[in-house]
Write an enzyme that holds these catalytic residues in place. Structure first.
Site, PDB file in Angstrom:
ATOM      1  N   HIS A   1     -12.408   0.539  -2.101  1.00 25.45           N
ATOM      2  CA  HIS A   1     -11.849  -0.634  -2.087  1.00 25.45           C
ATOM      3  C   HIS A   1     -12.909  -1.583  -2.071  1.00 25.45           C
ATOM      4  CE1 HIS A   1      -8.011   0.482  -2.442  1.00 25.45           C
ATOM      5  NE2 HIS A   1      -8.426   1.250  -1.056  1.00 25.45           N
TER       6      HIS A   1
ATOM      7  N   ASP B   1      -5.195  -0.510   4.391  1.00 20.31           N
ATOM      8  CA  ASP B   1      -4.814   0.370   4.713  1.00 20.31           C
ATOM      9  C   ASP B   1      -4.967   0.017   6.019  1.00 20.31           C
ATOM     10  OD1 ASP B   1      -4.438   2.020   3.007  1.00 20.31           O
ATOM     11  OD2 ASP B   1      -7.300   2.182   2.361  1.00 20.31           O
TER      12      ASP B   1
ATOM     13  N   ARG C   1      -1.512  -0.678   7.469  1.00 20.38           N
ATOM     14  CA  ARG C   1      -0.168   0.741   7.382  1.00 20.38           C
ATOM     15  C   ARG C   1       0.338   1.391   8.372  1.00 20.38           C
ATOM     16  NH1 ARG C   1      -3.338   4.971   4.163  1.00 20.38           N
ATOM     17  NH2 ARG C   1      -0.938   6.047   3.768  1.00 20.38           N
TER      18      ARG C   1
ATOM     19  N   ASP D   1      -6.265   1.257  -5.538  1.00 19.90           N
ATOM     20  CA  ASP D   1      -5.158   2.062  -5.182  1.00 19.90           C
ATOM     21  C   ASP D   1      -4.904   3.059  -7.273  1.00 19.90           C
ATOM     22  OD1 ASP D   1      -6.020   2.931  -3.103  1.00 19.90           O
ATOM     23  OD2 ASP D   1      -4.549   2.159  -1.957  1.00 19.90           O
TER      24      ASP D   1
ATOM     25  N   HIS E   1      -3.956   8.832  -6.496  1.00 17.14           N
ATOM     26  CA  HIS E   1      -2.886   7.642  -6.422  1.00 17.14           C
ATOM     27  C   HIS E   1      -1.797   7.740  -7.370  1.00 17.14           C
ATOM     28  CE1 HIS E   1      -4.123   5.933  -2.575  1.00 17.14           C
ATOM     29  NE2 HIS E   1      -5.442   7.165  -2.632  1.00 17.14           N
TER      30      HIS E   1
ATOM     31  N   ASP F   1     -10.966  10.204  -2.517  1.00 19.84           N
ATOM     32  CA  ASP F   1     -10.881   9.133  -2.172  1.00 19.84           C
ATOM     33  C   ASP F   1     -12.460   8.256  -1.903  1.00 19.84           C
ATOM     34  OD1 ASP F   1      -8.276   7.582  -2.400  1.00 19.84           O
ATOM     35  OD2 ASP F   1      -8.063   8.834  -0.125  1.00 19.84           O
TER      36      ASP F   1
HETATM   37  N1  DCM Z   1      -1.228   9.614  -0.776  1.00 14.92           N
HETATM   38  C1  DCM Z   1      -0.930   9.765  -1.608  1.00 14.92           C
HETATM   39  N2  DCM Z   1       0.511  10.122  -2.114  1.00 14.92           N
HETATM   40  C2  DCM Z   1       1.424  10.640  -1.063  1.00 14.92           C
HETATM   41  C3  DCM Z   1       0.834  10.140  -0.068  1.00 14.92           C
HETATM   42  C4  DCM Z   1      -0.065   9.479   0.391  1.00 14.92           C
HETATM   43  O1  DCM Z   1      -1.846   8.987  -2.587  1.00 14.92           O
HETATM   44  N3  DCM Z   1       2.146  10.946  -2.136  1.00 14.92           N
HETATM   45  C5  DCM Z   1      -2.280   8.686  -0.156  1.00 14.92           C
HETATM   46  C6  DCM Z   1      -2.312   7.625   0.812  1.00 14.92           C
HETATM   47  C7  DCM Z   1      -3.400   7.919   1.300  1.00 14.92           C
HETATM   48  C8  DCM Z   1      -3.807   9.204   1.954  1.00 14.92           C
HETATM   49  O2  DCM Z   1      -3.000   9.983   0.813  1.00 14.92           O
HETATM   50  O3  DCM Z   1      -4.751   7.093   0.485  1.00 14.92           O
HETATM   51  C9  DCM Z   1      -3.261   9.766   3.240  1.00 14.92           C
HETATM   52  O4  DCM Z   1      -1.510   9.111   3.018  1.00 14.92           O
HETATM   53  P1  DCM Z   1      -0.663   9.320   4.754  1.00 14.92           P
HETATM   54  O5  DCM Z   1      -1.997   8.778   5.582  1.00 14.92           O
HETATM   55  O6  DCM Z   1       0.441   9.205   4.226  1.00 14.92           O
HETATM   56  O7  DCM Z   1      -1.142  10.833   4.487  1.00 14.92           O
HETATM   57 ZN    ZN Z   2      -5.072   1.832   0.020  1.00 12.93          ZN
HETATM   58 ZN    ZN Z   3      -6.409   7.721  -1.385  1.00 16.33          ZN
END
Ligand code: DCM
Ligand code: ZN
Ligand code: ZN
Ligand code: DCM
Ligand code: DCM
Length: 271
Positions: A6, A45, A48, A120, A126, A153
């Protein structure tokens, strides 16, 4: 992306925005320093998981219900949840960043979301539904256990730049300087115009979907080249990393240049 990705995209963007764009966002974000974009790139982030920010948790991705590696595709109607996704979030916060009827602090907040979500949107996982964007797939990275989402990531980027010796902030600044040269007159110079050619500021959904589809194709070619089951428990720090590194590099560079072009269009509305 993790912090490194990022912050790097935002530093790249700050190299390519116009002077009026820089002035606009330095005033809005109340930061006259060169890190006025990089300094807010991970803010989305950080909020959230707070109670007030919970409504934004689905805004960081779109769950493409495709079938890698045979078929990769994204469909806005099919894949964007009722509660929103990165595509609708980018459109909504772009709109808010232009709305002079709302208070300035809210427009600043909208700008921070825009900066984060352009980033993202360029991470392949993502733009994929399988195993919660790879979060439920366990793999090895140089002998240690991680989930596949974290590998895309953070781990690939960290290894690509030579390790994480130092603060993410300084590593990002250095990587952004290198990628800025590659975009301006290095290995990305020839293709950089094509990266922003189809940008339609009047249609943020169409623009974001084009970026999402382009990114989602890597899910079939580089994330799950042999399918999701085949990757479980595999060591990814070797040949897999060698193939994935250039994808990460290009996606971070694209995100930075497109962020600059998008912010230029927002700032232009204020002239
Ligand atoms: N994430 C994603 N797709 C999803 C769920 C989560 O890309 N269906 C991403 C968001 C965060 C990471 O994965 O970057 C971890 O998500 P979390 O902390 O909600 O598990
Ligand atoms: Zn993000
Ligand atoms: Zn991610
Ligand atoms: N490490 C490092 N520089 C950093 C972060 C970590 O040299 N900025 C090293 C310390 C450990 C290895 O990487 O040897 C893994 O770190 P950790 O277990 O803290 O993730
Ligand atoms: N760490 C560090 N510098 C970095 C990244 C990490 O010193 N650029 C340290 C902080 C933690 C450990 O490595 O002690 C694990 O970091 P992380 O939470 O990123 O895995």
């Amino acid at each position: 992306w993790g912090g490194l990705g990022h912050i790097t995209t935002a530093f790249i963007a700050s190299h390519f925005v116009s002077n009026t764009t820089q002035a606009h966002f330095q005033e809005l974000l109340r930061n006259d320093e060169p890190d006025y974009l990089a300094g807010v790139a991970t803010w989305a982030d950080s909020i959230r998981y707070t109670s007030w920010g919970r409504f934004t948790k689905n805004f960081h991705f779109i769950d493409a219900h495709d079938n890698p590696p045979e078929s990769c595709n994204v469909d806005f109607e099919r894949d964007c949840k009722e509660s929103g996704c990165v595509i609708s979030a980018l459109a909504n916060y772009t709109q808010q960043s232009l709305d002079t009827r709302i208070p300035e602090w809210q427009r600043a907040q909208a700008a921070k979301f825009v900066i984060h979500f352009v980033g993202d949107l360029h991470q392949p996982l993502h733009n994929e539904d399988v195993a919660l964007g790879g979060n439920r797939i366990h793999v090895l990275w140089d002998g240690r256990k991680y989930n596949l989402h974290h590998v895309w990531d953070s781990s690939i980027a960290e290894k690509w730049i030579g390790g994480r010796h130092g603060s993410p902030y300084l590593l990002a600044k250095k990587w952004a300087n290198q990628l800025t040269v590659e975009i301006a007159d290095g290995k990305f110079a020839e293709e950089k115009d094509a990266w922003v050619k189809d940008l339609e500021f009047e249609d943020p959904i169409a623009t974001a979907m084009a970026w999402s589809r382009e990114c989602n194709t890597y899910v079939c070619t580089h994330v799950f080249p042999e399918g999701p089951k085949a990757i479980v428990g595999q060591e990814l720090g070797g040949a897999y990393f060698e193939a994935a590194g250039p994808v990460i590099e290009k996606q971070v560079a694209r995100a930075g240049l497109r962020m600059a072009a998008w912010l230029d269009r927002i700032a232009a509305e204020y002239e």
